[in-house]
Design a protein around this motif. Sequence first.
Motif, PDB file in Angstrom:
ATOM      1  N   ILE A  15      23.215  47.748  18.493  1.00 60.53           N
ATOM      2  CA  ILE A  15      22.311  48.089  17.386  1.00 60.53           C
ATOM      3  C   ILE A  15      22.345  49.595  17.168  1.00 60.53           C
ATOM      4  O   ILE A  15      22.343  50.361  18.125  1.00 60.53           O
ATOM      5  CB  ILE A  15      20.871  47.590  17.687  1.00 60.53           C
ATOM      6  CG1 ILE A  15      19.977  47.632  16.450  1.00 60.53           C
ATOM      7  CG2 ILE A  15      20.236  48.327  18.847  1.00 60.53           C
ATOM      8  CD1 ILE A  15      20.093  46.409  15.576  1.00 60.53           C
ATOM      9  N   LYS A  16      22.413  50.012  15.902  1.00 62.54           N
ATOM     10  CA  LYS A  16      22.500  51.449  15.620  1.00 62.54           C
ATOM     11  C   LYS A  16      21.760  51.801  14.344  1.00 62.54           C
ATOM     12  O   LYS A  16      21.939  51.148  13.315  1.00 62.54           O
ATOM     13  CB  LYS A  16      23.973  51.864  15.480  1.00 62.54           C
ATOM     14  CG  LYS A  16      24.122  53.306  15.018  1.00 62.54           C
ATOM     15  CD  LYS A  16      25.554  53.773  14.909  1.00 62.54           C
ATOM     16  CE  LYS A  16      25.552  55.151  14.269  1.00 62.54           C
ATOM     17  NZ  LYS A  16      26.828  55.825  14.283  1.00 62.54           N
ATOM     18  N   THR A  17      20.913  52.850  14.418  1.00 68.59           N
ATOM     19  CA  THR A  17      20.381  53.435  13.180  1.00 68.59           C
ATOM     20  C   THR A  17      20.743  54.923  13.111  1.00 68.59           C
ATOM     21  O   THR A  17      20.691  55.515  12.054  1.00 68.59           O
ATOM     22  CB  THR A  17      18.840  53.315  13.078  1.00 68.59           C
ATOM     23  OG1 THR A  17      18.245  54.162  14.060  1.00 68.59           O
ATOM     24  CG2 THR A  17      18.363  51.891  13.288  1.00 68.59           C
ATOM     25  N   GLY A  18      21.069  55.531  14.256  1.00 64.99           N
ATOM     26  CA  GLY A  18      21.373  56.974  14.241  1.00 64.99           C
ATOM     27  C   GLY A  18      22.178  57.407  15.451  1.00 64.99           C
ATOM     28  O   GLY A  18      22.724  56.578  16.186  1.00 64.99           O
ATOM     29  N   ALA A  46      16.199  40.718  16.866  1.00 64.48           N
ATOM     30  CA  ALA A  46      16.699  39.562  16.114  1.00 64.48           C
ATOM     31  C   ALA A  46      17.703  40.003  15.048  1.00 64.48           C
ATOM     32  O   ALA A  46      18.541  39.212  14.613  1.00 64.48           O
ATOM     33  CB  ALA A  46      15.523  38.831  15.464  1.00 64.48           C
ATOM     34  N   CYS A  47      17.636  41.284  14.629  1.00 66.19           N
ATOM     35  CA  CYS A  47      18.518  41.749  13.545  1.00 66.19           C
ATOM     36  C   CYS A  47      19.885  42.226  14.048  1.00 66.19           C
ATOM     37  O   CYS A  47      20.688  42.737  13.270  1.00 66.19           O
ATOM     38  CB  CYS A  47      17.837  42.859  12.749  1.00 66.19           C
ATOM     39  SG  CYS A  47      17.391  44.279  13.759  1.00 66.19           S
ATOM     40  N   MET A  48      20.177  42.029  15.337  1.00 63.96           N
ATOM     41  CA  MET A  48      21.528  42.355  15.820  1.00 63.96           C
ATOM     42  C   MET A  48      22.536  41.413  15.165  1.00 63.96           C
ATOM     43  O   MET A  48      22.206  40.281  14.830  1.00 63.96           O
ATOM     44  CB  MET A  48      21.611  42.193  17.353  1.00 63.96           C
ATOM     45  CG  MET A  48      20.857  43.260  18.081  1.00 63.96           C
ATOM     46  SD  MET A  48      21.125  43.358  19.873  1.00 63.96           S
ATOM     47  CE  MET A  48      21.181  41.735  20.487  1.00 63.96           C
ATOM     48  N   PHE A  87      18.901  43.057  28.274  1.00 64.70           N
ATOM     49  CA  PHE A  87      18.071  43.019  27.064  1.00 64.70           C
ATOM     50  C   PHE A  87      16.704  42.442  27.384  1.00 64.70           C
ATOM     51  O   PHE A  87      16.602  41.446  28.092  1.00 64.70           O
ATOM     52  CB  PHE A  87      18.745  42.167  25.978  1.00 64.70           C
ATOM     53  CG  PHE A  87      20.032  42.758  25.505  1.00 64.70           C
ATOM     54  CD1 PHE A  87      20.065  43.595  24.403  1.00 64.70           C
ATOM     55  CD2 PHE A  87      21.209  42.522  26.202  1.00 64.70           C
ATOM     56  CE1 PHE A  87      21.259  44.182  23.998  1.00 64.70           C
ATOM     57  CE2 PHE A  87      22.406  43.101  25.807  1.00 64.70           C
ATOM     58  CZ  PHE A  87      22.428  43.930  24.696  1.00 64.70           C
ATOM     59  N   ILE A  88      15.682  43.094  26.838  1.00 63.88           N
ATOM     60  CA  ILE A  88      14.314  42.574  26.946  1.00 63.88           C
ATOM     61  C   ILE A  88      14.049  41.752  25.689  1.00 63.88           C
ATOM     62  O   ILE A  88      14.165  42.254  24.565  1.00 63.88           O
ATOM     63  CB  ILE A  88      13.299  43.739  27.051  1.00 63.88           C
ATOM     64  CG1 ILE A  88      13.539  44.556  28.321  1.00 63.88           C
ATOM     65  CG2 ILE A  88      11.870  43.203  26.986  1.00 63.88           C
ATOM     66  CD1 ILE A  88      13.306  43.830  29.629  1.00 63.88           C
ATOM     67  N   ASP A  89      13.699  40.474  25.906  1.00 56.78           N
ATOM     68  CA  ASP A  89      13.557  39.541  24.786  1.00 56.78           C
ATOM     69  C   ASP A  89      12.083  39.218  24.548  1.00 56.78           C
ATOM     70  O   ASP A  89      11.371  38.824  25.470  1.00 56.78           O
ATOM     71  CB  ASP A  89      14.330  38.249  25.132  1.00 56.78           C
ATOM     72  CG  ASP A  89      14.307  37.269  23.971  1.00 56.78           C
ATOM     73  OD1 ASP A  89      14.098  37.707  22.825  1.00 56.78           O
ATOM     74  OD2 ASP A  89      14.489  36.058  24.218  1.00 56.78           O
ATOM     75  N   SER A  90      11.645  39.423  23.306  1.00 57.18           N
ATOM     76  CA  SER A  90      10.305  39.006  22.892  1.00 57.18           C
ATOM     77  C   SER A  90      10.347  38.667  21.414  1.00 57.18           C
ATOM     78  O   SER A  90      10.593  39.535  20.580  1.00 57.18           O
ATOM     79  CB  SER A  90       9.292  40.128  23.120  1.00 57.18           C
ATOM     80  OG  SER A  90       8.116  39.868  22.374  1.00 57.18           O
ATOM     81  N   GLU A  91      10.128  37.415  21.132  1.00 57.58           N
ATOM     82  CA  GLU A  91      10.094  36.939  19.744  1.00 57.58           C
ATOM     83  C   GLU A  91       9.041  37.728  18.954  1.00 57.58           C
ATOM     84  O   GLU A  91       9.251  38.108  17.808  1.00 57.58           O
ATOM     85  CB  GLU A  91       9.727  35.442  19.760  1.00 57.58           C
ATOM     86  CG  GLU A  91       9.922  34.726  18.450  1.00 57.58           C
ATOM     87  CD  GLU A  91      11.384  34.419  18.145  1.00 57.58           C
ATOM     88  OE1 GLU A  91      11.665  34.144  16.978  1.00 57.58           O
ATOM     89  OE2 GLU A  91      12.224  34.461  19.052  1.00 57.58           O
ATOM     90  N   PHE A  92       7.913  37.984  19.601  1.00 52.22           N
ATOM     91  CA  PHE A  92       6.794  38.630  18.909  1.00 52.22           C
ATOM     92  C   PHE A  92       7.133  40.076  18.527  1.00 52.22           C
ATOM     93  O   PHE A  92       6.863  40.519  17.416  1.00 52.22           O
ATOM     94  CB  PHE A  92       5.543  38.594  19.804  1.00 52.22           C
ATOM     95  CG  PHE A  92       4.339  39.246  19.158  1.00 52.22           C
ATOM     96  CD1 PHE A  92       3.734  38.680  18.044  1.00 52.22           C
ATOM     97  CD2 PHE A  92       3.828  40.441  19.667  1.00 52.22           C
ATOM     98  CE1 PHE A  92       2.635  39.290  17.447  1.00 52.22           C
ATOM     99  CE2 PHE A  92       2.727  41.057  19.073  1.00 52.22           C
ATOM    100  CZ  PHE A  92       2.128  40.475  17.957  1.00 52.22           C
ATOM    101  N   TYR A  93       7.742  40.833  19.440  1.00 44.30           N
ATOM    102  CA  TYR A  93       7.928  42.267  19.199  1.00 44.30           C
ATOM    103  C   TYR A  93       9.248  42.632  18.519  1.00 44.30           C
ATOM    104  O   TYR A  93       9.333  43.648  17.835  1.00 44.30           O
ATOM    105  CB  TYR A  93       7.816  43.047  20.519  1.00 44.30           C
ATOM    106  CG  TYR A  93       6.384  43.113  21.010  1.00 44.30           C
ATOM    107  CD1 TYR A  93       5.418  43.802  20.277  1.00 44.30           C
ATOM    108  CD2 TYR A  93       5.991  42.472  22.181  1.00 44.30           C
ATOM    109  CE1 TYR A  93       4.100  43.856  20.696  1.00 44.30           C
ATOM    110  CE2 TYR A  93       4.668  42.520  22.614  1.00 44.30           C
ATOM    111  CZ  TYR A  93       3.723  43.218  21.860  1.00 44.30           C
ATOM    112  OH  TYR A  93       2.416  43.259  22.275  1.00 44.30           O
TER     113      TYR A  93
END
Length: 481
Positions: A15-18, A46-48, A87-93
């Motif tokens: 994942i990358k934004t900067g 989720a957006c990976m 990876f830390i997985d949390s549907e909520f966060y």
Amino acid sequence: MKKILFAASEGVPFIKTGGLADVVGSLPKCIDKRYFDVRVILPKYACMKQEMKDKLEYVTHFYMDFNWKNEYVGILKAVVDDITYYFIDSEFYFSGMKPYGDDALFEIEKYAYFSKAVLGALPLIDFQPDVIHCHDWQTGLIPVYLKERFAGDLFFHDIKTVMTIHNLKFQGKWSIEGVQSITGLSDYYFTADKLEAYKDANLLKGGLVFADAITTVSDTDAKEILSDFYGEGLNGLLAARSNDLRGIVNGIDYTDFDPATDKKISHNYDAINFRKEKIKNKIKLQEKLGLKQDPKAMMIGLISRLTDQKGLDLIAYIMDELCQDNIQFVVVGTGEERYENMFRHFDWKYNDKVSANIYYSDDLAHEVYASCDAFLMPSLFEPCGLSQLIALRYGTIPIVRETGGLKDTVEPYNEYESKGTGFSFTNYNAHEMLACIRNAERIYYDRKREWNKLVDRAMAEDFSWEKSALKYQEMYDWLIG
């Protein structure tokens, strides 16, 4: 074998934004595997991209007490380029459409959850790091929780922490009541010598107070942030911790950015044949962008987020004057609407000279680095900056303001000694910048051999990650003792 865990909110290739993602993706690969076992832990967004999600395998899960609830924490794992990623997985966060959202309080809650989950996950993945290397405010609570919640547990007893500041402007601030309620930290932590700053709670400040070492992404930046102007309100704390603060300049991946092998450019070239081959990229780009077909015209590039920080108000001020010269100007990037519209306006007004590409394309960026003669970066502040390093690699001469990493990586041209790798100006002033650009034009048009020597020196510079990695290794050795 010394064990290092990188904790960050983003990292290439997932994942990358900067620029943070480039550091987290590149640096672990360059640290010497004979002495260090470096792993990385990130949120599972989720957006990976699906192809990256397909690489992840489930490890385990647990529940932790967080924000008055019993929260699920999933742990996943992937190995890419010999580096182990957790990876830390949390549907909520982590289920948003983008890694970062606009709700500041939710962002603080999300990364407080991540920080606590990182520490909670360590015994379960059977990895006991000697050092946790934390990046930016999103991981600022890791050093805090380590000294608070986890301090009594023998497993965590000898773990040291490093806090790296990539951009001091972003600190993770909210009301003390709000942050205290989310984190469960006691009153003891919300005083002026800990997390409290200007009546708010500040997550980055917490990390800077409790970390064992602090780094920033260039030598000059490490000095500048001790001043009122660059210190963003934390210069007093940073000055107090200056013995634990060091600047290590970022690198770039020399396999990704290599004009000799780059598949994204039309004509490959190197330090030996650039005089003949580099210009072919310019001709191709002129054709592609509808600029006047003139291989001799000096082409200046700008690839940037279009924000105040990048010195674009200086460009707005002198653009009409600059366009009277025999230059072409190519812009790639998105950002604030007024700057997007400013460049669109100049594209319309000077259509055969200015090309405004108000979107981001990695392919086009590579073409611009390979095609342009010069690269403009007049930043108000620039902790490190990667664009000037890429420009040097492609023999595209940087024109920069002397701040942060720009000052550390671009040696100003000295006409009398035939030294330097770029052009620079000191004050944040539009006409000082214009004079600097025109000096570059003069050398480009009137002293072509001197210009080519500048390109020779620029392409001979080494800002690969291997160089920076040695300095990080020194710091880890010093910390672990």
